[in-house]
Write a protein that holds these residues in place. Structure first.
Motif, short mmCIF file in Angstrom:
data_model
loop_
_atom_site.label_atom_id
_atom_site.label_comp_id
_atom_site.label_asym_id
_atom_site.label_seq_id
_atom_site.Cartn_x
_atom_site.Cartn_y
_atom_site.Cartn_z
N ALA A 38 0.73 -1.38 -0.12
CA ALA A 38 0.08 -0.03 -0.07
C ALA A 38 0.86 1.23 0.07
CB ALA A 38 -0.97 0.07 1.32
N HIS A 39 1.94 1.41 0.68
CA HIS A 39 2.65 2.45 0.72
C HIS A 39 3.68 2.59 -0.36
CE1 HIS A 39 1.61 3.57 5.03
NE2 HIS A 39 1.79 2.43 5.51
N SER A 40 3.90 1.61 -1.09
CA SER A 40 4.52 1.85 -2.48
C SER A 40 3.74 2.16 -3.59
CB SER A 40 5.13 0.41 -2.70
OG SER A 40 4.39 -0.60 -3.15
N MET A 41 2.62 2.29 -3.49
CA MET A 41 1.66 2.50 -4.60
C MET A 41 1.65 3.91 -5.11
SD MET A 41 -1.99 0.20 -3.84
CE MET A 41 -2.35 0.57 -5.59
N ARG A 42 1.59 4.30 -6.34
CA ARG A 42 1.67 5.51 -6.86
C ARG A 42 0.75 6.10 -7.70
NH1 ARG A 42 4.23 5.61 -2.93
NH2 ARG A 42 6.62 6.07 -2.80
N VAL A 43 -0.35 5.35 -7.50
CA VAL A 43 -1.69 5.58 -8.37
C VAL A 43 -2.66 6.00 -7.54
CG1 VAL A 43 -0.81 3.78 -9.95
CG2 VAL A 43 -2.09 3.21 -8.30
N GLY A 44 -3.91 6.60 -8.54
CA GLY A 44 -4.94 6.90 -7.94
C GLY A 44 -5.18 8.42 -7.05
N HIS A 45 -3.99 9.02 -7.16
CA HIS A 45 -3.93 10.32 -6.34
C HIS A 45 -4.76 11.28 -6.87
CE1 HIS A 45 -0.47 9.26 -3.78
NE2 HIS A 45 0.00 9.02 -4.77
N GLY A 46 -5.63 12.02 -6.12
CA GLY A 46 -6.47 12.96 -6.72
C GLY A 46 -7.88 12.57 -7.16
N VAL A 47 -7.91 11.18 -7.09
CA VAL A 47 -9.25 10.58 -7.59
C VAL A 47 -10.53 10.61 -6.62
CG1 VAL A 47 -10.35 8.66 -8.59
CG2 VAL A 47 -8.17 8.96 -9.11
N VAL A 48 -11.40 11.10 -6.87
CA VAL A 48 -12.69 11.13 -5.92
C VAL A 48 -13.79 10.16 -6.29
CG1 VAL A 48 -14.45 12.68 -5.23
CG2 VAL A 48 -12.36 13.78 -5.73
N LEU A 49 -13.94 9.44 -5.39
CA LEU A 49 -15.01 8.30 -5.50
C LEU A 49 -16.23 8.52 -4.76
CD1 LEU A 49 -12.78 5.05 -4.37
CD2 LEU A 49 -13.31 6.05 -6.66
N SER A 50 -17.42 8.17 -5.36
CA SER A 50 -18.68 8.40 -4.74
C SER A 50 -18.81 7.65 -3.58
CB SER A 50 -19.68 8.08 -5.86
OG SER A 50 -19.90 6.66 -5.91
N ALA A 51 -19.83 8.16 -2.79
CA ALA A 51 -20.10 7.40 -1.60
C ALA A 51 -20.29 5.92 -1.73
CB ALA A 51 -21.41 7.93 -0.83
N ARG A 52 -21.05 5.48 -2.77
CA ARG A 52 -21.13 4.02 -3.09
C ARG A 52 -20.04 3.49 -3.54
NH1 ARG A 52 -24.66 0.63 -1.51
NH2 ARG A 52 -26.63 1.41 -2.38
N GLU A 53 -19.27 3.98 -4.35
CA GLU A 53 -17.88 3.47 -4.67
C GLU A 53 -17.00 3.23 -3.55
OE1 GLU A 53 -17.63 5.14 -9.39
OE2 GLU A 53 -16.68 6.36 -7.66
N ARG A 54 -16.93 4.16 -2.40
CA ARG A 54 -16.29 3.78 -1.22
C ARG A 54 -16.76 2.72 -0.55
NH1 ARG A 54 -13.07 8.35 0.09
NH2 ARG A 54 -13.34 7.97 2.37
N GLU A 55 -18.00 2.73 -0.60
CA GLU A 55 -18.62 1.37 0.32
C GLU A 55 -18.32 0.06 -0.28
OE1 GLU A 55 -23.04 2.68 2.22
OE2 GLU A 55 -22.98 2.60 -0.15
N VAL A 56 -18.20 0.22 -1.81
CA VAL A 56 -18.07 -0.98 -2.56
C VAL A 56 -16.40 -1.59 -2.17
CG1 VAL A 56 -17.68 -2.03 -4.82
CG2 VAL A 56 -19.90 -0.89 -4.12
N LEU A 57 -15.50 -0.22 -2.38
CA LEU A 57 -14.31 -0.57 -2.22
C LEU A 57 -13.73 -1.12 -0.96
CD1 LEU A 57 -11.51 -0.34 -3.36
CD2 LEU A 57 -11.30 2.00 -2.78
N VAL A 58 -14.60 -0.45 0.18
CA VAL A 58 -14.15 -1.00 1.44
C VAL A 58 -14.41 -2.44 1.86
CG1 VAL A 58 -15.01 -0.79 4.10
CG2 VAL A 58 -14.44 1.31 2.71
N LEU A 59 -15.50 -2.89 1.05
CA LEU A 59 -15.86 -4.40 1.16
C LEU A 59 -14.88 -5.02 0.22
CD1 LEU A 59 -19.64 -3.90 0.90
CD2 LEU A 59 -18.47 -4.70 2.90
N VAL A 60 -14.37 -4.58 -1.06
CA VAL A 60 -13.45 -5.26 -1.67
C VAL A 60 -12.18 -5.58 -0.88
CG1 VAL A 60 -11.48 -5.20 -3.64
CG2 VAL A 60 -14.34 -4.93 -3.97
N ALA A 61 -11.66 -4.43 0.00
CA ALA A 61 -10.36 -4.57 0.68
C ALA A 61 -10.92 -5.51 1.85
CB ALA A 61 -10.34 -3.15 1.17
N ARG A 62 -11.68 -5.83 2.23
CA ARG A 62 -12.31 -6.65 3.33
C ARG A 62 -12.26 -8.11 2.88
NH1 ARG A 62 -16.56 -2.79 6.59
NH2 ARG A 62 -14.87 -1.44 7.83
N GLY A 63 -11.96 -8.12 1.60
CA GLY A 63 -12.06 -9.81 0.93
C GLY A 63 -13.52 -10.02 0.60
#
Length: 215
Positions: A141-166
């Motif tokens: 995670a600390h080595s990543m250099r992508v996605g800076h400045g991208v704004v996700l919608s509330a729903r996208e953030r919800e989905v992404l959290v669930l993806v990250a939780r497996g």
């Protein structure tokens, strides 16, 4: 769910025997084969493919003679793109982890992981879920250099959290009361929006941005 079949690849007999002994204590996991190097693993798994006896999950070491883990994963993913491969290695260096994930590994654990983590990773892999050792996830995670400045919608953030939780697409759908197709579309859009290449990278981005904490 039926029993999950596992194939172990490691050049140390003691490690193979130890893993087999532990996994055979799990009621829903069965070890169906093993190999002592990447070359042997590729040959054995290709043969199993022709006989339709492929395992659900392969546990793969990285440092092996004849053909290392990354080479074996690359060869297997070319012929058997749906095969689930979880790396079980002593190494957590960013370069090694990136190489394994880029080759097509569907999970990455360290050999000093708690045994329960190994069985959890196997079950997650079978369900197309992301499972990374917490220490490895932090490094990546600390080595990543992508996605800076991208704004996700509330729903996208919800989905992404669930993806990250497996969570799988179906589990995301069940949690958010949407269809599996909609969940899959959200995940695809998030990965594209962040300029990423995979579900694992999306999970790591969420960790880096503090959306999900790793222990």
């Amino acid at each position: 769910m039926n029993e999950t079949t596992v194939f172990i690849v490691d050049d140390h007999a003691l490690v193979r025997h130890g893993l087999r002994a532990f996994l055979n204590t799990q009621k829903d996991v069965v070890v169906i084969g093993e190999a002592e190097n990447g070359k042997q693993a590729v040959a054995e798994l290709r043969a199993r493919a022709t006989m339709q006896t492929l395992p659900d999950v392969v546990l793969m070491d990285l440092m092996m003679p004849d053909l290392d883990g990354v080479g074996a994963i690359t060869a297997l993913r070319k012929d058997l793109p749906d095969l689930k491969i979880v790396v079980l290695s002593s190494f957590s260096e960013t370069e090694r982890v990136h190489a394994a994930l880029q080759a097509g590994a569907t999970g990455y654990l360290l050999k000093n992981s708690d045994p329960s983590e190994i069985s959890a990773a196997i079950r997650s892999a079978r369900q197309d879920q992301v499972h990374l050792d917490p220490a490895v996830a932090r490094v990546l995670a600390h080595s990543m250099r992508v996605g800076h400045g991208v704004v996700l919608s509330a729903r996208e953030r919800e989905v992404l959290v669930l993806v990250a939780r497996g969570s799988s697409n179906q589990e995301i759908a069940d949690t958010l009361f949407i269809s599996e197709r909609t969940a899959r579309t959200h995940v695809s859009h998030i990965i594209s929006k962040l300029g990423l290449a995979s579900r694992i990278q999306a999970a790591l981005w969420a960790i880096r941005e503090g959306l999900v904490q790793v222990s």
